[in-house]
Scaffold this motif. Sequence first.
Motif, mmCIF file in Angstrom:
data_model
loop_
_atom_site.group_PDB
_atom_site.id
_atom_site.type_symbol
_atom_site.label_atom_id
_atom_site.label_comp_id
_atom_site.label_asym_id
_atom_site.label_seq_id
_atom_site.Cartn_x
_atom_site.Cartn_y
_atom_site.Cartn_z
ATOM 1 N N GLY A 116 40.572 52.425 57.379
ATOM 2 C CA GLY A 116 41.852 52.652 58.053
ATOM 3 C C GLY A 116 42.121 51.616 59.123
ATOM 4 N N CYS A 139 45.776 52.195 54.262
ATOM 5 C CA CYS A 139 45.452 52.716 55.596
ATOM 6 C C CYS A 139 45.423 54.239 55.583
ATOM 7 C CB CYS A 139 46.475 52.206 56.611
ATOM 8 S SG CYS A 139 46.191 52.797 58.289
ATOM 9 N N LEU A 143 42.461 56.725 56.554
ATOM 10 C CA LEU A 143 42.648 57.735 57.594
ATOM 11 C C LEU A 143 42.271 59.123 57.086
ATOM 12 C CD1 LEU A 143 43.699 58.615 60.375
ATOM 13 C CD2 LEU A 143 45.995 58.716 59.387
#
Length: 430
Positions: A116, A139, A143
Amino acid sequence: MDTQAAPSAELAGQADSLAPDTRMPFTRGRTLRFGAGFFVFGLAWIIGLQIVAAVLLPQRLRDIGVADPVALLGTISAVTAVVSLVSNLLFGNLSDRTRSRFGRRAPWILAGGVLGGVTLFAIGVLTNATLITLVYCLCMVGLNMMLAPAVAVLADRVPMKLRGTMSAFYGGGLAAGAPLGSLIGSAFLVNSFPGFVLGGALMAVSAIIALIVWPRERSAVDLPPAAGGFKELLKSFRPPRKAPDFYWAFAGRLFMLVSYQMVMAYQLYIVQDHIGQSVAESGKTIATMSVILLVVSLVGSVLSGPISDLIGRRKLPVVISSVLFAVGIAMPWIYPTPTGMFLFAGIAGFGYGVYTSVDQALNVDVLPNEEEAGKDLGILNLSTTAGQTVGPLITSALVVATGGYGLVFPVSIVAALLGAFFITRIKAVK
């Protein structure tokens, strides 16, 4: 008189005070380590994400010459939210089934934080809208690879009687970090590259800090092996059955997040287009809003979690916070001025601080099977992802259709109130 009632209640109370993973009492030192770890974890990753998502990404779309950045931001939010939806469920489930010597959750938390962070930084060096969207999707994979197992730690390792407090630490980090991220991001509006570097670094560091501060997770090698085979893996994704409270909690969070994202994902554009400020003026307004949000949301979060544990209630704080958020949204609708935005920050910010503090504990409490906490929390977190998808899409559609933000606020208010209503339908949790 039922002579078994008192001993049963006493035994249940004792069980609620033991760590689920060790069946040992939760010491003060352990409480402090988990609390600090949850707070810093939530604070760091949300600051990093908000620096980019709330401020730098919308501005970058304009800087690289996108013809309709409002519509594109809605599209990016929708695509990345679908990616988040799938990855949250996937990695929550896979972490349930992991049997490593480092535990079930830690390997995924570390790998997700690094992925991320690297991809969040990479957005700042790309000039192509399609590539930005693709990298932002990666990303979100990272995450959610980090978040799904990290939130499951609440169910794995924290006693029921302390979940509201731990949720408050985590929610306090989120509540303080979100406005801080916007505040910091606004300082990089003119020169954005260092902001992207900082955002990526904070997301990566959040995972490392959490794993260092939390007591080390026990090895999962000796746990019963997960059912093998592709068929069993597919079955493991099945949502829980005969769990109405689980789905009421899902609906409550969904509508609250729709309401939240309708306004917060477009706060820069609202200040610039609805209030009518320039880039420089909007930076100052966002910065002031961020300070207000920081103070009130942190106060709301820190107070509400321990109070929720003390009074033994989860629904009441969540409902009150949703109503407060709705009142706050009405402010810029009634007063389309910087003052209206500041009132929104103060009232809605306090409400959302209370919400983030208690909602996560409520979600853990309605889990039908804590042995599958990663998967079931992943399903509940789909409501967050769906809200992140639907909220910006609704705002984008309303703005494109009407040419302004006049309908965005009442629709967002209705969504917040619906979220409060669904939470009142939960029966098994007070």
